[in-house]
Design a protein around this motif. Sequence first.
Motif, mmCIF file in Angstrom:
data_model
loop_
_atom_site.group_PDB
_atom_site.id
_atom_site.type_symbol
_atom_site.label_atom_id
_atom_site.label_comp_id
_atom_site.label_asym_id
_atom_site.label_seq_id
_atom_site.Cartn_x
_atom_site.Cartn_y
_atom_site.Cartn_z
ATOM 1 N N UNK A 76 0.768 -1.241 -0.085
ATOM 2 C CA UNK A 76 -0.045 -0.113 -0.048
ATOM 3 C C UNK A 76 0.812 1.192 0.007
ATOM 4 N N UNK A 77 2.216 1.091 0.264
ATOM 5 C CA UNK A 77 3.155 2.121 0.380
ATOM 6 C C UNK A 77 3.215 2.936 -0.974
ATOM 7 N N UNK A 78 3.373 4.311 -1.207
ATOM 8 C CA UNK A 78 3.734 4.913 -2.337
ATOM 9 C C UNK A 78 5.152 5.530 -2.528
ATOM 10 N N UNK A 79 5.867 5.111 -3.322
ATOM 11 C CA UNK A 79 7.216 5.657 -3.575
ATOM 12 C C UNK A 79 7.374 6.532 -4.793
ATOM 13 N N UNK A 80 7.716 7.983 -4.534
ATOM 14 C CA UNK A 80 7.599 8.915 -5.528
ATOM 15 C C UNK A 80 9.388 9.123 -5.742
ATOM 16 N N UNK A 81 9.543 8.797 -7.116
ATOM 17 C CA UNK A 81 10.892 8.911 -7.760
ATOM 18 C C UNK A 81 11.051 10.177 -8.505
ATOM 19 N N UNK A 105 3.452 0.850 -4.600
ATOM 20 C CA UNK A 105 2.800 1.809 -5.910
ATOM 21 C C UNK A 105 3.894 2.925 -5.851
ATOM 22 N N UNK A 106 3.976 3.296 -7.385
ATOM 23 C CA UNK A 106 5.055 4.193 -7.808
ATOM 24 C C UNK A 106 4.694 5.346 -8.576
ATOM 25 N N UNK A 107 4.987 6.634 -8.226
ATOM 26 C CA UNK A 107 4.839 7.671 -9.017
ATOM 27 C C UNK A 107 6.030 8.202 -9.646
ATOM 28 N N UNK A 108 6.268 8.340 -10.932
ATOM 29 C CA UNK A 108 7.640 9.010 -11.544
ATOM 30 C C UNK A 108 7.375 10.451 -11.657
ATOM 31 N N UNK A 109 8.579 11.224 -11.413
ATOM 32 C CA UNK A 109 8.328 12.758 -11.471
ATOM 33 C C UNK A 109 9.518 13.250 -12.230
ATOM 34 N N UNK A 110 9.372 14.485 -12.613
ATOM 35 C CA UNK A 110 10.520 15.030 -13.761
ATOM 36 C C UNK A 110 10.320 16.556 -13.219
ATOM 37 N N UNK A 149 4.282 14.597 -13.097
ATOM 38 C CA UNK A 149 4.275 13.225 -12.432
ATOM 39 C C UNK A 149 3.366 12.450 -13.178
ATOM 40 N N UNK A 150 3.630 11.236 -13.199
ATOM 41 C CA UNK A 150 2.941 10.083 -13.835
ATOM 42 C C UNK A 150 2.740 9.108 -12.892
ATOM 43 N N UNK A 151 1.523 8.352 -12.862
ATOM 44 C CA UNK A 151 1.274 7.243 -11.788
ATOM 45 C C UNK A 151 1.461 5.787 -12.692
ATOM 46 N N UNK A 152 2.608 5.038 -12.276
ATOM 47 C CA UNK A 152 2.677 3.909 -12.662
ATOM 48 C C UNK A 152 1.471 2.925 -12.510
ATOM 49 N N UNK A 153 1.202 2.014 -13.758
ATOM 50 C CA UNK A 153 0.012 1.463 -13.572
ATOM 51 C C UNK A 153 0.102 0.619 -12.340
ATOM 52 N N UNK A 154 -0.958 -0.095 -11.783
ATOM 53 C CA UNK A 154 -1.181 -0.819 -10.764
ATOM 54 C C UNK A 154 -0.520 -2.037 -10.846
ATOM 55 N N UNK A 155 0.349 -2.559 -10.037
ATOM 56 C CA UNK A 155 1.108 -3.729 -10.185
ATOM 57 C C UNK A 155 0.437 -4.989 -10.226
ATOM 58 N N UNK A 156 -0.944 -4.636 -9.537
ATOM 59 C CA UNK A 156 -2.009 -6.024 -9.116
ATOM 60 C C UNK A 156 -2.765 -5.725 -10.313
ATOM 61 N N UNK A 157 -2.947 -4.959 -11.068
ATOM 62 C CA UNK A 157 -3.945 -4.597 -12.149
ATOM 63 C C UNK A 157 -5.409 -4.580 -11.794
ATOM 64 N N UNK A 158 -5.717 -4.280 -10.502
ATOM 65 C CA UNK A 158 -6.926 -3.880 -9.972
ATOM 66 C C UNK A 158 -7.662 -2.916 -10.430
ATOM 67 N N UNK A 159 -6.993 -1.793 -10.710
ATOM 68 C CA UNK A 159 -7.088 -0.289 -11.109
ATOM 69 C C UNK A 159 -6.388 0.319 -12.341
ATOM 70 N N UNK A 160 -7.391 0.788 -13.153
ATOM 71 C CA UNK A 160 -6.760 1.629 -14.295
ATOM 72 C C UNK A 160 -6.648 3.116 -13.679
ATOM 73 N N UNK A 161 -5.285 3.543 -12.966
ATOM 74 C CA UNK A 161 -5.394 4.953 -12.581
ATOM 75 C C UNK A 161 -5.493 5.894 -13.664
ATOM 76 N N UNK A 162 -4.976 5.785 -14.748
ATOM 77 C CA UNK A 162 -5.032 6.765 -15.910
ATOM 78 C C UNK A 162 -6.567 7.192 -16.341
ATOM 79 N N UNK A 163 -7.545 5.907 -16.529
ATOM 80 C CA UNK A 163 -8.756 6.031 -16.753
ATOM 81 C C UNK A 163 -9.432 6.848 -15.801
#
Length: 441
Positions: A76-81, A105-110, A149-163
């Motif tokens: 459940x943790x969220x890591x932002x890179x 969960x991962x968020x990628x940032x620039x 930022x962008x949210x990396x797709x759910x690794x367990x494929x339970x939710x489509x975050x972008x949708x």
Amino acid sequence: MCHEFIGPAIDTAVTHYARTLTFPPSAAAAAKTTAALQALQTPHVSTDPIDSLVVALKCHHTLPVLRQLKHRLRPESCITLVQNGMGVYDQLCTTLWPDPITRPQFILGSTTHGARARLRTPKKVKRTPGGGLEFERSVVHTGIGELVFGVVPDPRREVDYDQRLFALDSSTRNGAQQYSLAMPIDSPRLPLPSLSPSSTTSSSPLSQTPLEATLTALLSLYELNPSLLPMPTMYQTLLQKLAVNCAVNPLTGLLSVLNGALVGSPHAGWAMSEILRECSEVITRYLASLAAPTTTSATATSDTDTQHRLDPETVAAFSPDSLERRTIQVLAATARNTSSMASDMAHLASINPNSSVSSGGTEIEYITGYLVRLGERMGVPTPVNRTMLEFVQAKEEIYGMSPGMVVKSPEAGLKIGRANTGKKKVEKGDKLKKVKVTAKL
């Protein structure tokens, strides 16, 4: 929200490190510095779970640090890179979380903001109550940009975050080609919709998941111009920045110049053009392979396939001319700035050979190295980028193994003495003259 700074004795290590560079080295100072650095490398023993972790470290420092914190990170943790190069997320997944079930969960940032840290001795050295020395530390904002930022797709494929975040109809989406840099989608506004598999309504501040709470906090940094992009668009943004970094960072580091110096040199301009031409071919070939998931080999994607599988806007955005225009814009906007790699290499040169302080190296493996490895996968030769990679690696090795063989400016070899009056004096040949000695940290 609770803020935690990881690492025992950080202030002590910084103080001893700065003292080593500021004052004549001694065995006692070196011993204290070594002890402080060893304390920093000791695993953090706390077992409290971490809900949200923001990582703004150099790429090559990330894996060792997260290895120490892995026991505190849950699915459940969220890591932002928020980092400069690419490949860290893949490295963490392969090394620390190969099982998607346990992966956070991962968020990628620039960011295109400019900033630099400053650590220096005050004009008048002050002693703290504990007997240490007080140093001035600050972060200088050198250029206004944006934070994406962008949210990396759910690794367990339970939710489509972008949708959910961008309210797109999944039935009309056309894979990665639905998104491109040329067709931006507005960033979602607060409050964000729920990203929990069990809910589709807006999330409540009292019941937000770590991912929702992190996104809310990041998008609330209004003064930094934050925005959220669909992950395919974010990925293209990272690839575009990678190409610019491949052109700017190794050259400024090897030449020891500010960013703007590259614009006025025809030879540097030729090198940047060749670097970006290779980046263009590698990236477009790679994006075309993503648009055709059945492609399994580099030879299966030709230049004709690239044109057909990518929309014209994406092909144009990653053309050599477009990447070169983007690079020149960045150089013009940051003409007086020092690139991160030039700063790292200057740091390599400044370290005392007798000091126990580690140089830390550069991020070349995650910038040019990433592009070269991607080119190998796509079957695209990258001789100029590979040369830049080898030159930077050679400079790191020489500065690390044979610092005494490095040619420095004449001033670096002057012997510093101390006059009876307490002021500094410099001995050069038979002449003595008083000078004001300052230290750059």
